[in-house]
Design an enzyme around this catalytic site. Structure first.
Site, PDB file in Angstrom:
ATOM      1  N   GLU A 219       0.038  -5.666   6.267  1.00 36.52           N
ATOM      2  CA  GLU A 219       1.005  -6.634   7.216  1.00 36.52           C
ATOM      3  C   GLU A 219       0.495  -7.734   8.107  1.00 36.52           C
ATOM      4  O   GLU A 219       1.090  -8.693   8.056  1.00 36.52           O
ATOM      5  CB  GLU A 219       1.726  -5.360   8.221  1.00 36.52           C
ATOM      6  CG  GLU A 219       2.554  -6.182   9.229  1.00 36.52           C
ATOM      7  CD  GLU A 219       3.230  -5.065  10.255  1.00 36.52           C
ATOM      8  OE1 GLU A 219       3.819  -5.630  11.060  1.00 36.52           O
ATOM      9  OE2 GLU A 219       2.585  -3.820  10.200  1.00 36.52           O
TER      10      GLU A 219
ATOM     11  N   ARG B  35      -5.479   7.177   9.180  1.00 41.43           N
ATOM     12  CA  ARG B  35      -4.396   8.314   9.826  1.00 41.43           C
ATOM     13  C   ARG B  35      -3.795   8.942   8.503  1.00 41.43           C
ATOM     14  O   ARG B  35      -3.234  10.107   8.924  1.00 41.43           O
ATOM     15  CB  ARG B  35      -3.506   7.413  10.546  1.00 41.43           C
ATOM     16  CG  ARG B  35      -3.868   7.021  11.970  1.00 41.43           C
ATOM     17  CD  ARG B  35      -3.012   6.488  12.808  1.00 41.43           C
ATOM     18  NE  ARG B  35      -1.921   5.597  12.473  1.00 41.43           N
ATOM     19  CZ  ARG B  35      -1.090   5.107  13.230  1.00 41.43           C
ATOM     20  NH1 ARG B  35      -0.909   5.619  14.360  1.00 41.43           N
ATOM     21  NH2 ARG B  35      -0.128   4.296  12.703  1.00 41.43           N
TER      22      ARG B  35
END
Length: 184
Positions: A106, A69
């Site tokens: 993450e 993205r």
């Protein structure tokens, strides 16, 4: 559009998708924002401002965007700044000689790569991505730019997940976040 107005608009156009890509993660879906011409244009301009001086002049030679993205946001930012765009990709996706850096996400681990000749020594770089979470992607990208001989002068992200340590990982690097998300 002022910063609070932009943040409010972004908050309304970014959807939470719980449990994606794995349980416990809340994915931030930016596709409604990308489909809105005015919203997308405002985001590109606001991100590009991170690569300008106080007089509005571009101060970067290249804009680096990370897969996937980050590509969507960084390429039009590069055009807005009159700069080149450089993709940072996942391992094995670039066809020529690369620099590679492994890092923690993450929710996992990954390796990023950049073409060895993508950034000339001394070039100034703006790093653009969609989300700043733990800061691993940003730190790895800074290492890749440095391996090419460039200097990251600023970073700009669509969203910062403030409940994660991404800003700490950025250190003293000037960092622009258009939307700060305080909770998961």
């Amino acid at each position: 559009m002022s910063d609070p107005e932009l943040a409010t608009r972004l908050g309304a156009m970014i959807r939470d998708v719980p449990g994606y890509p794995q349980p416990g993660v809340v994915f931030k879906d930016i596709t409604p924002l990308l489909a809105d011409h005015d919203g997308f244009t405002a985001v590109v301009q606001a991100l590009a401002d991170a690569g300008r001086d106080d007089a509005g002049r571009p101060v970067v030679d290249k804009v680096v965007g990370m897969e996937a993205r980050g590509f969507i946001l960084a390429a039009p930012v590069a055009l807005a700044l009159g700069a080149g765009f450089v993709p940072v990709r996942k391992a094995g996706k670039l066809p020529r000689e690369t620099h590679a850096v492994g890092y923690a996400l993450e929710y996992g681990e990954a390796t990023l790569e950049i073409h060895q000749d993508a950034i000339a020594p001394g070039e100034r770089v703006l790093v653009v991505d969609d989300v700043l979470a733990t800061g691993g992607t940003l730190a790895a990208t800074r290492q890749l730019v440095a391996a090419c001989g460039g200097t990251v002068v600023a970073a700009a992200v669509l969203m910062e997940l403030a409940f994660l340590p991404g800003r700490e990982a950025a250190g003293d690097l000037p960092l622009t976040a258009l939307l700060v998300v305080d909770g998961a």
